[in-house]
Write a protein that holds these residues in place. Structure first.
Motif, mmCIF file in Angstrom:
data_model
loop_
_atom_site.group_PDB
_atom_site.id
_atom_site.type_symbol
_atom_site.label_atom_id
_atom_site.label_comp_id
_atom_site.label_asym_id
_atom_site.label_seq_id
_atom_site.Cartn_x
_atom_site.Cartn_y
_atom_site.Cartn_z
ATOM 1 N N SER A 34 0.852 -1.197 0.000
ATOM 2 C CA SER A 34 0.000 0.000 0.000
ATOM 3 C C SER A 34 0.885 1.244 0.000
ATOM 4 C CB SER A 34 -0.919 0.007 1.227
ATOM 5 O OG SER A 34 -1.683 1.192 1.262
ATOM 6 N N LEU A 35 1.121 1.786 -1.179
ATOM 7 C CA LEU A 35 2.004 2.945 -1.328
ATOM 8 C C LEU A 35 1.438 4.179 -0.631
ATOM 9 C CD1 LEU A 35 4.467 4.337 -2.620
ATOM 10 C CD2 LEU A 35 3.057 4.735 -4.650
ATOM 11 N N VAL A 36 0.162 4.445 -0.835
ATOM 12 C CA VAL A 36 -0.467 5.645 -0.255
ATOM 13 C C VAL A 36 -0.380 5.625 1.264
ATOM 14 C CG1 VAL A 36 -2.626 6.938 0.014
ATOM 15 C CG2 VAL A 36 -2.024 5.950 -2.205
ATOM 16 N N MET A 37 -0.751 4.493 1.863
ATOM 17 C CA MET A 37 -0.697 4.363 3.314
ATOM 18 C C MET A 37 0.738 4.554 3.814
ATOM 19 S SD MET A 37 -1.762 1.078 5.669
ATOM 20 C CE MET A 37 -1.399 1.037 7.428
ATOM 21 N N GLY A 38 1.702 3.980 3.106
ATOM 22 C CA GLY A 38 3.096 4.087 3.500
ATOM 23 C C GLY A 38 3.596 5.515 3.458
ATOM 24 N N LEU A 39 3.264 6.244 2.399
ATOM 25 C CA LEU A 39 3.708 7.634 2.270
ATOM 26 C C LEU A 39 3.048 8.526 3.320
ATOM 27 C CD1 LEU A 39 3.804 8.120 -1.605
ATOM 28 C CD2 LEU A 39 5.711 7.670 -0.052
ATOM 29 N N VAL A 40 1.787 8.256 3.629
ATOM 30 C CA VAL A 40 1.091 9.019 4.670
ATOM 31 C C VAL A 40 1.789 8.834 6.019
ATOM 32 C CG1 VAL A 40 -1.037 9.171 6.044
ATOM 33 C CG2 VAL A 40 -1.164 9.061 3.551
ATOM 34 N N VAL A 41 2.161 7.598 6.325
ATOM 35 C CA VAL A 41 2.856 7.302 7.582
ATOM 36 C C VAL A 41 4.199 8.026 7.632
ATOM 37 C CG1 VAL A 41 3.928 5.504 8.994
ATOM 38 C CG2 VAL A 41 1.739 5.064 7.875
ATOM 39 N N ILE A 42 4.940 8.025 6.534
ATOM 40 C CA ILE A 42 6.245 8.699 6.476
ATOM 41 C C ILE A 42 6.107 10.197 6.729
ATOM 42 C CG2 ILE A 42 8.142 9.353 4.925
ATOM 43 C CD1 ILE A 42 7.891 6.579 3.670
ATOM 44 N N VAL A 43 5.113 10.816 6.101
ATOM 45 C CA VAL A 43 4.873 12.249 6.284
ATOM 46 C C VAL A 43 4.502 12.540 7.743
ATOM 47 C CG1 VAL A 43 3.358 14.186 5.689
ATOM 48 C CG2 VAL A 43 4.221 12.674 3.893
ATOM 49 N N LEU A 44 3.656 11.702 8.319
ATOM 50 C CA LEU A 44 3.249 11.883 9.718
ATOM 51 C C LEU A 44 4.433 11.701 10.667
ATOM 52 C CD1 LEU A 44 -0.214 10.054 9.797
ATOM 53 C CD2 LEU A 44 0.214 12.519 9.891
ATOM 54 N N MET A 45 5.317 10.759 10.360
ATOM 55 C CA MET A 45 6.500 10.537 11.192
ATOM 56 C C MET A 45 7.403 11.772 11.190
ATOM 57 S SD MET A 45 7.407 6.589 10.138
ATOM 58 C CE MET A 45 8.964 6.478 11.043
ATOM 59 N N ALA A 46 7.633 12.338 10.009
ATOM 60 C CA ALA A 46 8.474 13.533 9.886
ATOM 61 C C ALA A 46 7.834 14.725 10.596
ATOM 62 C CB ALA A 46 8.716 13.854 8.417
ATOM 63 N N ALA A 47 6.527 14.896 10.384
ATOM 64 C CA ALA A 47 5.803 16.005 11.010
ATOM 65 C C ALA A 47 5.791 15.856 12.534
ATOM 66 C CB ALA A 47 4.373 16.067 10.486
ATOM 67 N N GLY A 48 5.629 14.613 12.995
ATOM 68 C CA GLY A 48 5.623 14.357 14.431
ATOM 69 C C GLY A 48 6.958 14.645 15.074
ATOM 70 N N LYS A 49 8.042 14.269 14.402
ATOM 71 C CA LYS A 49 9.389 14.516 14.915
ATOM 72 C C LYS A 49 9.656 16.010 15.036
ATOM 73 C CE LYS A 49 13.802 13.962 15.881
ATOM 74 N NZ LYS A 49 14.270 13.487 17.211
ATOM 75 N N VAL A 50 9.329 16.762 13.992
ATOM 76 C CA VAL A 50 9.558 18.209 13.994
ATOM 77 C C VAL A 50 8.697 18.896 15.055
ATOM 78 C CG1 VAL A 50 9.332 20.337 12.660
ATOM 79 C CG2 VAL A 50 10.276 18.304 11.580
ATOM 80 N N SER A 51 7.422 18.524 15.117
ATOM 81 C CA SER A 51 6.492 19.132 16.076
ATOM 82 C C SER A 51 6.932 18.868 17.507
ATOM 83 C CB SER A 51 5.074 18.593 15.852
ATOM 84 O OG SER A 51 4.625 18.886 14.553
ATOM 85 N N TRP A 52 7.286 17.611 17.792
ATOM 86 C CA TRP A 52 7.725 17.257 19.142
ATOM 87 C C TRP A 52 8.985 18.022 19.521
ATOM 88 C CZ3 TRP A 52 12.280 15.048 20.937
ATOM 89 C CH2 TRP A 52 12.266 14.641 22.277
ATOM 90 N N SER A 53 9.919 18.123 18.600
ATOM 91 C CA SER A 53 11.194 18.789 18.870
ATOM 92 C C SER A 53 11.006 20.267 19.182
ATOM 93 C CB SER A 53 12.143 18.633 17.665
ATOM 94 O OG SER A 53 12.386 17.272 17.396
#
Length: 205
Positions: free
Chosen positions: A145-164
């Motif tokens: 599932s490419l779409v699901m995978g890319l969504v997770v990657i974007v959320l991971m990056a956004a979560g890291k930046v937001s938390w930091s």
């Protein structure tokens, strides 16, 4: 000669597939050992963070998402385990730099303190989102599932930046550039690789 090379390559792949789970157990165990040593040995923990001051270790870490997604797509436990091991240990792959950006020093000092402080339920649940994110990412590409995978990657990056930024303030902004650069390049590489493998699978059917 070409047939012989293809045969050798096929034999090697068969051997890896045969021992896939055994290799995975070894590298997952090594990863856990690394984490335990880092948490329980203050000298080792400090040495890791000194070397992690090198910006190369910041920029290289997002790129491990590419082989992680590739091996999940290929359904290789060994490949996933080796990638996770490399992701963790990449913190100390590069030498400690002579000159370090002040924001980087402040953020690493915060991150080090955060990791060494007492762990409560809230903190443990927050930390659990990291392996959970990688698990969901692995499932996404395991299921192709490419779409699901890319969504997770974007959320991971956004979560890291937001938390930091939320927790470390101005120092947390030091992760923005590595996170964005890594995100964009990873998405491009994953899109290219996924498309290529899907075409290859279609032709082989």
């Amino acid at each position: 000669m070409r047939r012989q090379a293809i045969y050798v390559k096929s034999l090697q792949l068969n051997m890896l597939q045969k021992h896939d789970k055994a290799i995975a157990v070894i590298f997952f165990s090594l990863t856990i050992l690394f984490i335990v040593l880092a948490i329980t040995n203050e000298a080792f923990f400090t040495w890791i963070f000194h070397r992690h001051q090198n910006s190369l270790s910041w920029y290289i870490r997002p790129f491990f998402l590419v082989p992680f997604c590739f091996f999940a797509y290929r359904r290789s436990w060994a490949g996933i385990a080796i990638t996770v091991f490399c992701l963790f240990t990449s913190m100390f792959w590069f030498n400690q730099p002579e000159i370090v950006n002040e924001q980087v020093l402040e953020f690493l000092a915060f991150e080090k303190e955060w990791l060494m402080k007492d762990w409560n339920i809230e903190k443990s649940l927050l930390a659990a989102t990291i392996p959970l994110s990688y698990t969901v990412l692995g499932i996404a590409f395991w299921q192709r599932s490419l779409v699901m995978g890319l969504v997770v990657i974007v959320l991971m990056a956004a979560g890291k930046v937001s938390w930091s930024i939320y927790n470390a303030g101005n120092a947390g902004k030091s992760v923005i550039v590595p996170a964005i650069v890594g995100l964009v390049l990873c998405v491009i590489l994953i899109l290219w690789g996924y498309t290529r493998m899907e075409r290859k699978n279609t032709k082989s059917r």
